[in-house]
Every structure is written in structure tokens, then in C-alpha cells.
Design a protein around this motif. Structure first.
Motif, PDB file in Angstrom:
ATOM      1  N   ILE A   1      27.495  48.928  54.172  1.00 57.91           N
ATOM      2  CA  ILE A   1      28.127  47.801  53.812  1.00 57.91           C
ATOM      3  C   ILE A   1      27.695  47.121  52.691  1.00 57.91           C
ATOM      4  CG2 ILE A   1      28.195  45.051  54.392  1.00 57.91           C
ATOM      5  CD1 ILE A   1      28.000  46.081  57.389  1.00 57.91           C
ATOM      6  N   GLU A   2      26.521  47.357  52.125  1.00 54.69           N
ATOM      7  CA  GLU A   2      26.168  46.810  50.953  1.00 54.69           C
ATOM      8  C   GLU A   2      26.790  47.632  49.740  1.00 54.69           C
ATOM      9  OE1 GLU A   2      21.646  47.017  48.310  1.00 54.69           O
ATOM     10  OE2 GLU A   2      21.757  47.757  50.294  1.00 54.69           O
ATOM     11  N   VAL A   3      26.782  49.042  49.804  1.00 53.13           N
ATOM     12  CA  VAL A   3      27.589  49.737  48.590  1.00 53.13           C
ATOM     13  C   VAL A   3      28.955  49.286  48.782  1.00 53.13           C
ATOM     14  CG1 VAL A   3      28.372  51.815  48.401  1.00 53.13           C
ATOM     15  CG2 VAL A   3      25.928  51.791  49.034  1.00 53.13           C
ATOM     16  N   LEU A   4      29.856  48.957  49.741  1.00 51.30           N
ATOM     17  CA  LEU A   4      31.061  48.832  49.692  1.00 51.30           C
ATOM     18  C   LEU A   4      31.077  47.411  49.075  1.00 51.30           C
ATOM     19  CD1 LEU A   4      32.206  50.200  53.207  1.00 51.30           C
ATOM     20  CD2 LEU A   4      32.453  51.157  50.885  1.00 51.30           C
ATOM     21  N   ALA A   5      30.285  46.449  49.519  1.00 47.76           N
ATOM     22  CA  ALA A   5      30.169  45.194  49.005  1.00 47.76           C
ATOM     23  C   ALA A   5      30.253  45.274  47.504  1.00 47.76           C
ATOM     24  CB  ALA A   5      29.253  44.138  49.407  1.00 47.76           C
ATOM     25  N   ASN A   6      28.959  45.731  47.110  1.00 42.63           N
ATOM     26  CA  ASN A   6      28.806  45.884  45.575  1.00 42.63           C
ATOM     27  C   ASN A   6      30.016  46.594  44.621  1.00 42.63           C
ATOM     28  OD1 ASN A   6      26.342  44.876  46.059  1.00 42.63           O
ATOM     29  ND2 ASN A   6      25.198  46.910  45.996  1.00 42.63           N
ATOM     30  N   GLU A   7      30.396  47.556  45.362  1.00 41.32           N
ATOM     31  CA  GLU A   7      31.757  48.250  44.484  1.00 41.32           C
ATOM     32  C   GLU A   7      32.912  47.383  44.431  1.00 41.32           C
ATOM     33  OE1 GLU A   7      31.669  50.926  42.889  1.00 41.32           O
ATOM     34  OE2 GLU A   7      29.556  51.237  43.129  1.00 41.32           O
ATOM     35  N   GLY A   8      33.089  46.532  45.581  1.00 38.02           N
ATOM     36  CA  GLY A   8      34.139  45.622  45.492  1.00 38.02           C
ATOM     37  C   GLY A   8      33.927  44.416  44.659  1.00 38.02           C
ATOM     38  N   SER A   9      32.633  43.854  44.501  1.00 39.80           N
ATOM     39  CA  SER A   9      32.379  42.771  43.943  1.00 39.80           C
ATOM     40  C   SER A   9      32.355  43.249  42.354  1.00 39.80           C
ATOM     41  CB  SER A   9      30.840  42.260  44.061  1.00 39.80           C
ATOM     42  OG  SER A   9      30.686  41.408  43.125  1.00 39.80           O
ATOM     43  N   ARG A  10      31.946  44.440  41.912  1.00 35.83           N
ATOM     44  CA  ARG A  10      32.283  45.030  40.785  1.00 35.83           C
ATOM     45  C   ARG A  10      33.722  45.080  40.337  1.00 35.83           C
ATOM     46  NH1 ARG A  10      28.844  50.156  40.645  1.00 35.83           N
ATOM     47  NH2 ARG A  10      29.833  50.379  38.532  1.00 35.83           N
ATOM     48  N   SER A  11      34.572  45.615  41.116  1.00 34.70           N
ATOM     49  CA  SER A  11      35.867  45.865  40.900  1.00 34.70           C
ATOM     50  C   SER A  11      36.678  44.476  40.697  1.00 34.70           C
ATOM     51  CB  SER A  11      36.570  46.639  41.944  1.00 34.70           C
ATOM     52  OG  SER A  11      36.075  47.818  42.150  1.00 34.70           O
ATOM     53  N   ILE A  12      36.265  43.483  41.336  1.00 30.91           N
ATOM     54  CA  ILE A  12      36.898  42.092  41.473  1.00 30.91           C
ATOM     55  C   ILE A  12      36.430  41.481  40.021  1.00 30.91           C
ATOM     56  CG2 ILE A  12      36.611  39.787  42.279  1.00 30.91           C
ATOM     57  CD1 ILE A  12      36.422  41.159  45.055  1.00 30.91           C
ATOM     58  N   ARG A  13      35.211  41.620  39.661  1.00 28.31           N
ATOM     59  CA  ARG A  13      34.708  40.985  38.272  1.00 28.31           C
ATOM     60  C   ARG A  13      35.361  41.906  36.993  1.00 28.31           C
ATOM     61  NH1 ARG A  13      29.525  41.499  40.579  1.00 28.31           N
ATOM     62  NH2 ARG A  13      29.037  43.368  39.203  1.00 28.31           N
ATOM     63  N   ASP A  14      35.475  42.857  37.206  1.00 32.60           N
ATOM     64  CA  ASP A  14      36.351  43.718  36.312  1.00 32.60           C
ATOM     65  C   ASP A  14      37.992  43.461  36.017  1.00 32.60           C
ATOM     66  OD1 ASP A  14      36.532  46.562  34.297  1.00 32.60           O
ATOM     67  OD2 ASP A  14      38.128  46.620  35.774  1.00 32.60           O
ATOM     68  N   SER A  15      38.586  43.052  37.366  1.00 30.85           N
ATOM     69  CA  SER A  15      39.800  42.515  37.227  1.00 30.85           C
ATOM     70  C   SER A  15      39.860  41.336  36.719  1.00 30.85           C
ATOM     71  CB  SER A  15      40.283  42.865  38.899  1.00 30.85           C
ATOM     72  OG  SER A  15      41.864  42.305  38.719  1.00 30.85           O
ATOM     73  N   ARG A  16      39.160  40.517  37.014  1.00 32.87           N
ATOM     74  CA  ARG A  16      39.280  39.210  36.412  1.00 32.87           C
ATOM     75  C   ARG A  16      38.821  39.206  34.960  1.00 32.87           C
ATOM     76  NH1 ARG A  16      35.747  35.580  41.034  1.00 32.87           N
ATOM     77  NH2 ARG A  16      37.463  35.784  42.657  1.00 32.87           N
ATOM     78  N   TRP A  17      37.749  39.971  34.791  1.00 32.91           N
ATOM     79  CA  TRP A  17      37.607  39.991  33.201  1.00 32.91           C
ATOM     80  C   TRP A  17      38.624  40.546  32.401  1.00 32.91           C
ATOM     81  CZ3 TRP A  17      37.502  44.116  29.770  1.00 32.91           C
ATOM     82  CH2 TRP A  17      36.791  43.892  28.443  1.00 32.91           C
ATOM     83  N   ARG A  18      39.362  41.598  33.019  1.00 26.98           N
ATOM     84  CA  ARG A  18      40.273  42.234  31.979  1.00 26.98           C
ATOM     85  C   ARG A  18      41.716  41.161  31.721  1.00 26.98           C
ATOM     86  NH1 ARG A  18      42.397  47.651  34.498  1.00 26.98           N
ATOM     87  NH2 ARG A  18      43.435  47.375  32.447  1.00 26.98           N
ATOM     88  N   LYS A  19      41.859  40.331  32.980  1.00 25.72           N
ATOM     89  CA  LYS A  19      43.021  39.332  32.856  1.00 25.72           C
ATOM     90  C   LYS A  19      42.728  38.246  31.878  1.00 25.72           C
ATOM     91  CE  LYS A  19      44.372  39.911  37.642  1.00 25.72           C
ATOM     92  NZ  LYS A  19      44.646  39.476  38.906  1.00 25.72           N
ATOM     93  N   LYS A  20      41.618  37.799  31.597  1.00 26.92           N
ATOM     94  CA  LYS A  20      41.410  36.838  30.590  1.00 26.92           C
ATOM     95  C   LYS A  20      40.990  37.296  29.321  1.00 26.92           C
ATOM     96  CE  LYS A  20      36.512  36.203  31.325  1.00 26.92           C
ATOM     97  NZ  LYS A  20      35.441  35.105  32.046  1.00 26.92           N
ATOM     98  N   MET A  21      40.926  38.676  28.976  1.00 28.53           N
ATOM     99  CA  MET A  21      40.643  38.951  27.653  1.00 28.53           C
ATOM    100  C   MET A  21      41.729  39.201  26.808  1.00 28.53           C
ATOM    101  SD  MET A  21      37.446  39.214  27.449  1.00 28.53           S
ATOM    102  CE  MET A  21      37.253  39.805  25.674  1.00 28.53           C
ATOM    103  N   ARG A  22      42.065  38.185  25.589  1.00 26.55           N
ATOM    104  CA  ARG A  22      43.009  38.145  24.885  1.00 26.55           C
ATOM    105  C   ARG A  22      42.462  37.655  23.503  1.00 26.55           C
ATOM    106  NH1 ARG A  22      44.835  39.172  28.848  1.00 26.55           N
ATOM    107  NH2 ARG A  22      46.761  39.219  29.767  1.00 26.55           N
ATOM    108  N   ASN A  23      42.892  38.557  22.447  1.00 25.97           N
ATOM    109  CA  ASN A  23      42.393  38.100  21.080  1.00 25.97           C
ATOM    110  C   ASN A  23      40.972  38.402  20.776  1.00 25.97           C
ATOM    111  OD1 ASN A  23      45.051  37.519  20.041  1.00 25.97           O
ATOM    112  ND2 ASN A  23      45.017  35.550  21.144  1.00 25.97           N
ATOM    113  N   HIS A  24      40.289  39.324  21.257  1.00 26.19           N
ATOM    114  CA  HIS A  24      38.963  39.660  21.375  1.00 26.19           C
ATOM    115  C   HIS A  24      38.572  40.695  20.294  1.00 26.19           C
ATOM    116  CE1 HIS A  24      40.936  42.524  24.126  1.00 26.19           C
ATOM    117  NE2 HIS A  24      39.625  43.190  24.022  1.00 26.19           N
ATOM    118  N   ILE A  25      37.238  41.170  20.407  1.00 30.24           N
ATOM    119  CA  ILE A  25      36.918  41.878  19.013  1.00 30.24           C
ATOM    120  C   ILE A  25      36.274  43.085  20.026  1.00 30.24           C
ATOM    121  CG2 ILE A  25      35.223  42.225  17.148  1.00 30.24           C
ATOM    122  CD1 ILE A  25      35.419  39.337  16.778  1.00 30.24           C
TER     123      ILE A  25
END
Length: 352
Positions: free
Chosen positions: A110-134
Motif C-alpha cells: 500500500i505504501e509503495v502504491l500510494a507513494n507512486e500515485g502521489s508522485r504521479s499526481i504531483r508530476d501531472s499537476r506540475w506539468r499542467k501549470k508550467m508555462r513560459n518557464h526557464i
């Protein structure tokens, strides 16, 4: 390991990717099977101390069945230890094995699946808001210095993304508060995950000129409009890098050589040049928008700073150019000013 890393989905801000979650789950499952086997052998080798409701003794299959329902806490009760020593062994050996089995297989899964899911969610959110960055490709000495300069010029760390093939560099970037990707910057999928097609500025500071050229080609194909600044070691590679799509090229070896020559001619002259290139002390070069109160004035009339260039209509004009006798609305000023000490946490000037 290298092949495994290439097949692993690269997520943002991960300083270390060791192995895939599926491999980790497989390893834990093997350990769980070893626990089950150990429990089975304990029961089978001491089969005479157990009672089976069927009454035909305890075979290896019976021992495996007993261990399975025991370690999974099912416990049907059809096979039970009857001898005192067997009950004692269940208390001091089988029970800890049962607890270890549950913690290992259920809790950690459960811990591994939860961590991987959390990382994927954070990655998806980060990519959606990245615009005009460096995007800074290469976080060695040059790349880190470039990032520090960008932050001193007012760029927020949230708008800077690092790509590097070294795990230590990614760890350093994360420690500095930057999002980072581990991998080869010539890979299109990695550049897309870093949102290079949506970037405003791209800085390439790799150790090898051939890698810088190939990376520049790939970056320019993904983003035709970004400002791409590339550092190369040898001057003869500058035309090739520009043909690859670089907006600006900095020759590190030639720049260092020129500074050495100036310092040899006059140590104080070299000290002034190095002073302007070193952030947080002495003098610094800065680019800023012309203030409304400065419009109509001569560049030499600016108080507290020395204007050495004016950017007007996307064209750089030196201070001696007669067309910039007066500052106009919308001008960008390149000035030399006294360096303000920087906050060590944010790299922003404490006094602007």
C-alpha cells in the motif's frame, strides 16, 4: 540498470530513481513467500505435534495450508497445535512470521502504491501549470551559476527547471528548491516532460560541445520560439551551434582566456570585470524596465546606476549610440549598479 532507468517514466523533482515500483513489489512478494515457506517447514517437520480434523496426519500440503491460513490471519481451526512445544513454537515463531508477512506484503505494498500515485499526481499537476518557464540543461558549475544569476535577477525558483544526467546534480537542484529531471537531454520524451515546448528561455551548459550541439538541435525542433543560450568550450564550434538553432552562444574557454589576458595587462582591470561577473558583491550588471520617471531623460542622468545599453524594439543599442540620447517608454535598460547582498535561501537581493 541504465536500461531500466530509460524505461521508467521520468517524474519531476525526483533526485533518485532506483527501480520501478513493480520490481519493488516483486522483491517484497518473494520475501513474503520465503516467510510462508519457513512457516510451512516448521509445521511439517513437527507434524506429529499437530492435530488434523480429518485424522490422516499432517502432510506437506497440510503444513502449507496451515501456514497460509495462519499468516493471512484466516485461521479456520481445522489444523491446530496440540503439543505444548508446538504451541510454544507458534507463539514465539509463527506469530512473528505472521506479523512480518502482513507488514511486508500488505503494509509496504500500500505504501509503495500510494507513494507512486502521489508522485504521479504531483508530476501531472506540475506539468499542467508550467508555462513560459526557464529550462536549464546541465547543472554543473556553469549551470548552477546561471541559475543563481537568474534568481538574483528576479526569477522565481518555481519557474526554473533543471535537466541533468547525474543523480548528484539532480539532488543538488532539488536541495536548491528547483524542479529537476534525471536523464539524457537529447531524449525528446524527457524534454517534453520538462515542458520544453512551452518554455520561454532555455540554457544549455553541458560539458561536451557535441552533446550541446545535439541538444540544441532537439530543443529547437521542439520549441522554435524560445531564446536558446548555449555554452561551448571551443570557439570553432560557435557557428555550428548557431546553425543548430542557438539564439546566443557563450564560449567559456575564450571568455576565461580574455579575462586572464586582461588581468595580466592590469590586475585591477581584471578585478573589475570579474567583480561584475560575480553576484552579491561589488558591482553587477542588471537589465530592467525603464521607469516612468526616467522617460525623456538622458541615460547618463539615471541616478545610482550607469546605463551601458538600451534595448529598444528588440535591438540592443550601446550607450554611445546617438539614437538613445533620450529614454523612451518601453525601453529596457542594461545598467551597472552596486550589488545588493542576496538572501542565501532565495538568492534574491535583500535590497533592490
Amino acid at each position: 540498470m541504465a536500461k531500466l532507468r530509460e524505461n521508467t517514466l521520468t517524474l519531476v523533482s525526483l533526485p533518485r530513481i532506483v527501480e520501478s515500483p513493480f520490481r519493488e513489489l516483486t522483491r517484497r512478494a518473494v520475501l513474503a513467500m520465503l516467510i510462508l515457506l519457513a512457516s510451512t517447514l516448521i509445521v511439517y517437520l513437527d507434524g506429529d505435534a499437530y492435530s488434523d480434523n480429518v485424522g490422516d496426519g499432517v502432510s506437506f500440503i497440510d503444513a502449507l495450508y496451515y501456514s497460509t491460513v495462519t499468516v493471512t490471519t484466516t485461521g479456520y481451526g481445522d489444523i491446530t497445535p496440540v503439543a505444548p512445544h508446538a504451541r510454544l513454537l507458534n507463539a514465539i515463531l509463527i506469530t512473528p512470521l505472521r506479523i512480518g508477512f502482513l507488514v511486508l506484503l500488505v503494509g509496504t505494498t500500500i505504501e509503495v502504491l500510494a507513494n507512486e500515485g502521489s508522485r504521479s499526481i504531483r508530476d501531472s499537476r506540475w506539468r499542467k501549470k508550467m508555462r513560459n518557464h526557464i529550462v536549464v540543461i546541465g547543472y554543473g558549475t556553469k549551470g548552477r551559476s546561471a541559475v543563481n544569476t537568474l534568481r538574483r535577477q528576479g526569477e522565481a525558483p518555481e519557474s526554473i527547471v533543471v535537466i541533468d544526467s547525474k543523480e548528484s546534480a539532480i539532488a543538488d537542484a532539488n536541495f536548491d528548491g528547483l524542479a529537476a529531471f534525471l536523464g539524457d537531454a537529447t531524449r525528446r520524451d524527457l524534454l517534453r516532460r520538462a515542458e520544453v515546448p512551452k518554455a520561454r528561455e532555455i540554457v544549455i551548459s553541458l560539458d561536451r560541445d557535441d552533446a550541446a550541439i545535439l541538444t540544441t538541435l532537439t530543443v529547437r525542433q521542439l520549441n522554435p520560439n524560445a531564446n536558446v543560450v548555449v555554452a561551448v568550450r571551443e570557439h570553432q564550434n560557435v557557428p555550428l551551434v548557431k546553425q543548430s538553432g542557438a539564439t546566443s552562444v557563450v564560449t567559456s574557454s575564450e571568455t576565461v582566456g580574455r579575462l586572464l589576458g586582461l588581468t595580466a595587462i592590469g590586475p585591477d582591470l581584471g578585478a573589475i570585470i570579474q567583480d561584475m561577473l560575480t553576484g552579491g558583491e561589488g558591482l553587477e550588471v542588471h537589465q530592467r524596465q525603464a521607469l516612468p520617471t526616467e522617460v525623456g531623460q538622458s541615460p547618463s542622468a539615471v541616478v545610482g546606476e550607469r546605463v551601458i545599453g538600451v534595448i529598444r524594439n528588440d535591438t540592443l543599442r550601446r550607450f554611445y549610440d546617438s539614437t538613445v540620447a533620450r529614454i523612451e517608454t518601453g525601453d529596457q535598460l542594461i545598467v551597472v549598479r552596486r550589488a545588493a547582498p542576496a538572501d542565501p535561501q532565495t538568492m534574491q537581493p535583500l535590497v533592490d
